[in-house]
Design a protein around this motif. Structure first.
Motif, PDB file in Angstrom:
ATOM      1  N   ASN A  29      75.938  91.077  25.537  1.00 36.67           N
ATOM      2  CA  ASN A  29      74.569  90.871  25.062  1.00 36.67           C
ATOM      3  C   ASN A  29      74.473  90.892  23.543  1.00 36.67           C
ATOM      4  O   ASN A  29      73.567  90.294  22.962  1.00 36.67           O
ATOM      5  CB  ASN A  29      73.635  91.933  25.658  1.00 36.67           C
ATOM      6  N   ASN A  30      75.417  91.589  22.898  1.00 37.44           N
ATOM      7  CA  ASN A  30      75.364  91.733  21.442  1.00 37.44           C
ATOM      8  C   ASN A  30      76.475  90.950  20.733  1.00 37.44           C
ATOM      9  O   ASN A  30      76.700  91.132  19.540  1.00 37.44           O
ATOM     10  CB  ASN A  30      75.469  93.220  21.066  1.00 37.44           C
ATOM     11  N   VAL A  31      77.153  90.061  21.463  1.00 37.96           N
ATOM     12  CA  VAL A  31      78.336  89.398  20.896  1.00 37.96           C
ATOM     13  C   VAL A  31      77.983  88.472  19.736  1.00 37.96           C
ATOM     14  O   VAL A  31      78.771  88.300  18.806  1.00 37.96           O
ATOM     15  CB  VAL A  31      79.100  88.638  21.997  1.00 37.96           C
ATOM     16  N   LEU A 441      91.199  84.317  27.695  1.00 35.86           N
ATOM     17  CA  LEU A 441      91.124  85.686  27.182  1.00 35.86           C
ATOM     18  C   LEU A 441      89.970  86.438  27.831  1.00 35.86           C
ATOM     19  O   LEU A 441      90.105  87.600  28.244  1.00 35.86           O
ATOM     20  CB  LEU A 441      90.945  85.643  25.657  1.00 35.86           C
ATOM     21  N   ILE A 442      88.827  85.773  27.940  1.00 31.91           N
ATOM     22  CA  ILE A 442      87.661  86.391  28.591  1.00 31.91           C
ATOM     23  C   ILE A 442      87.961  86.672  30.059  1.00 31.91           C
ATOM     24  O   ILE A 442      87.656  87.756  30.573  1.00 31.91           O
ATOM     25  CB  ILE A 442      86.435  85.462  28.456  1.00 31.91           C
ATOM     26  N   LYS A 443      88.580  85.720  30.716  1.00 30.87           N
ATOM     27  CA  LYS A 443      88.860  85.864  32.153  1.00 30.87           C
ATOM     28  C   LYS A 443      89.830  87.006  32.418  1.00 30.87           C
ATOM     29  O   LYS A 443      89.682  87.760  33.389  1.00 30.87           O
ATOM     30  CB  LYS A 443      89.431  84.551  32.680  1.00 30.87           C
ATOM     31  N   LEU A 457      79.171  85.378  26.715  1.00 38.00           N
ATOM     32  CA  LEU A 457      80.472  85.229  26.058  1.00 38.00           C
ATOM     33  C   LEU A 457      80.843  83.758  25.906  1.00 38.00           C
ATOM     34  O   LEU A 457      81.403  83.352  24.877  1.00 38.00           O
ATOM     35  CB  LEU A 457      81.541  85.971  26.854  1.00 38.00           C
ATOM     36  N   TYR A 458      80.534  82.960  26.907  1.00 37.95           N
ATOM     37  CA  TYR A 458      80.837  81.530  26.842  1.00 37.95           C
ATOM     38  C   TYR A 458      80.074  80.863  25.696  1.00 37.95           C
ATOM     39  O   TYR A 458      80.644  80.095  24.906  1.00 37.95           O
ATOM     40  CB  TYR A 458      80.489  80.869  28.177  1.00 37.95           C
ATOM     41  N   LYS A 459      78.790  81.157  25.594  1.00 39.76           N
ATOM     42  CA  LYS A 459      77.972  80.549  24.547  1.00 39.76           C
ATOM     43  C   LYS A 459      78.385  81.004  23.149  1.00 39.76           C
ATOM     44  O   LYS A 459      78.344  80.218  22.197  1.00 39.76           O
ATOM     45  CB  LYS A 459      76.492  80.880  24.782  1.00 39.76           C
TER      46      LYS A 459
END
Length: 611
Positions: A29-31, A441-443, A457-459
């Motif tokens: 949410n804060n990325v 990396l996220i996955k 994270l994708y956006k």
């Protein structure tokens, strides 16, 4: 007992998983505001946590001692400093032509200005060599505003800068190549936060002076208001694609300064500042700020010895980039070919129809070499190159000084791979690979696969890899378009709530649009910025507006110009015309970019299905 143990283990594992999911949701949410925390979380799960080096000595042995490595870095960074020839300082071209009273000699400093700067401090930044943390300054801003205002006024009046503001803790930042060589690292200076606050005040006044009198040339797009890498590449490639479409061969020369920011000689810089109308206490303060500087390199909390800084504008400082723009501003004063700059990144392009055109481009290169010699800013001729574009290009040879420029078929320009076909397929493949790595990396790292976490994270991290300067290199080959779309397909497939849905249903459930549609949206936003003057570029470089009295549609309709080649038809200024002209009046007359985006999205959602 064993059954109790199993229940306890299960409940604790479940609690741990829930806590991890909540923490990952908070990170996601804060990325956008704090991507640093996300990557710190990712790094905490990596086995290899070495950030710098290890270096090798002259015999090839690995250096394991951090203090020794820091000293090697510091010695190398200091070795590139310029020894200025003060006996042969050339005359600076007078850029400022206003009256004496309009010169920048004084700066207004009051508590309101200082308090605003204190309130804008980024508390996540690292402290400088004085170890004063920005969080401390932010929390005590009400108590510090009065004494700091007095300190800043006194510093400007006397022209004396505290030594703590002139000391830098340097961090080696890896660029590319082999990690065991210090020349493949860039020095980034961490200086006093208090010093940076005053630098920011000086910079604001300096930039306002430069903007008011229009002193920075239009060829410069770096560190300037409402200009960017995108405006640089779009303006340059607009000329290139137009010339090629007209059937003219084009030669592009890419130039590279050797350690540009570190080599700026001070006395020559002061002459340039005077030529731009900077005098009096402001010039004296900058002169003192750049004198008696010193630096040390820090690696894993191990510091090198101090080294004197004898040239250059500090990389990582607030004021340094603006001073560099002033220093390099007159680089193109004698140039005939089209020249574009982004800070020190410089490129030329010229139509080459005959020998006379070759001579003009060579004369421009001779002028640039003469400028670099006079102002002690040497070109790295090993990295300078020429690209030949267009049919019937004679592939002429050029020289920069005594060095013959090599011919290339592709070049990375401000992060975009330009090749001599102008199809941008390699750039597309590179962007897709980079986005795939980040998505992987996220996955691998994030266990929480909910819609809120993955989409955030994708956006913030994946999609920008596909959209960096996309308006300048948007692919038009179907294989490239499909390869980009597959990234979003893969990302949406990860999400728990989308299991079993097809791609179109996933997009609808996640309130997303296809990558291709999003690229069209980006094109239209850029047209809006140009036509409304939000980006500081003359829209007439790209478009010709239609006469409203003779056309239907909205009041900013663009005239369609016929193109001969596919690469031109699919370049930004040509491909946007039909989509832009189809928009209704209430969308194009928006007052701001955000209003335009909202109206465009609403219009598409309610009335238009993008093809």
């Amino acid at each position: 007992m064993y059954e109790k143990y199993k229940k306890k283990l299960y409940s604790s594992t479940k609690a741990n998983e829930n806590a991890k999911k909540e923490f990952e949701l908070k990170l996601a949410n804060n990325v956008k505001n704090d991507s640093k925390s996300f990557f710190a979380y990712v790094r905490s799960k990596e086995r290899n946590k070495i950030k710098v080096g290890p270096l090798r000595d002259s015999t090839g042995n690995i250096i394991t001692d951090n203090k020794l490595a820091a000293n090697i870095f510091n010695d190398y960074f200091a070795s590139v400093f310029t020894v200025e020839d003060r006996d042969n300082i050339p005359l600076a071209e007078p850029i400022f032509t206003g009256i004496e009273l309009e010169r920048l000699s004084e700066i207004c400093i009051n508590e309101d200005i200082v308090f605003k700067k204190l309130s804008e401090i980024n508390v996540n930044k690292s402290p400088g060599s004085d170890d004063l943390h920005p969080k401390l300054l932010f929390e005590l801003r009400h108590q510090l505003v009065s004494p700091l205002t007095k300190l800043f006024k006194l510093s400007l009046e006397t022209g004396i800068v505290p030594q703590e503001w002139k000391e830098a803790r340097v961090s080696p930042l890896f660029k590319k190549g082999q990690k065991d060589k210090p020349e493949n690292y860039r020095p980034v200076s961490l200086t006093s936060i208090i010093g940076k606050i005053f630098e920011s005040i000086v910079k604001d006044n300096l930039v306002e002076h430069l903007d008011r009198h229009k002193l920075i040339r239009n060829s410069q797009h770096g560190f300037t208001k409402n200009r960017s890498c995108l405006t640089n590449i779009l303006s340059f490639m607009e000329s290139v694609t137009l010339h090629v479409d007209e059937g003219n061969p084009v030669d592009i020369v890419y130039l590279d300064f050797a350690k540009a920011f570190d080599k700026v000689p001070y006395e020559r810089l002061f002459k340039k500042l005077e030529a731009h109308g900077v005098t009096g206490p402001v010039l004296n303060w900058i002169r003192n700020w750049l004198s008696s500087r010193r630096q040390k390199v820090s690696i894993s909390q191990q510091d090198s010895y101090w080294r004197d800084v004898t040239s250059g504008v500090p990389q990582g400082s607030v004021l340094g980039p603006v001073l560099f723009l002033i220093y390099i501003n007159d680089l193109d004063s004698k140039i005939i070919s089209k020249l574009a700059k982004f800070a020190d990144d410089t490129k030329l392009c010229k139509i080459i129809r005959n020998v006379a055109d070759v001579i003009i481009l060579q004369n421009d290169l001779d002028s640039l070499h003469e400028w670099a010699t006079d102002w002690q800013m040497n070109f790295n001729t090993d990295k300078c190159a020429v690209m030949h574009i267009g049919h019937n290009n004679k592939c002429s040879q050029y020289q920069l000084g005594n060095a013959e420029l090599k011919s290339i078929v592709k070049e990375k320009d401000l992060g975009i791979i330009i090749d001599n076909t102008l199809k941008f397929s390699e750039q597309c493949n590179t962007a897709v690979k980079c986005a795939n790595r980040t998505l992987g990396l996220i996955k691998r790292t994030i266990k929480n696969r909910s819609k809120d976490v993955i989409i955030s994270l994708y956006k913030a991290l994946v999609r920008p890899k596909l959209e960096y300067c996309i308006q300048a290199w948007r692919p038009f080959l179907r294989k490239d378009i499909d390869s980009m779309e597959r990234i979003q397909r893969r990302a949406t497939r990860i999400i728990t709530e989308c299991k079993g849905l097809n791609y179109e249903s996933r997009l609808k459930a996640l309130d997303l649009i296809s990558i291709e549609d999003r690229q069209t949206r980006g094109d239209l936003i850029q047209v809006f910025k140009y036509i409304k003057g939000i980006d500081n570029v003359d829209y007439k470089e790209f478009f010709q507006l239609a006469d409203n009295s003779r056309t239907r549609g909205h009041s900013f309709k663009i005239i369609k110009v016929r193109s001969r080649l596919e690469i031109r038809r699919n370049f930004f200024s040509q491909r946007v015309v039909n989509k832009w002209n189809e928009l209704p009046q209430y969308v194009v007359e928006a007052e701001s970019v955000n209003t335009f985006k909202n109206r465009l999205d609403s219009y598409w959602k309610n009335y238009v299905e993008i093809q």
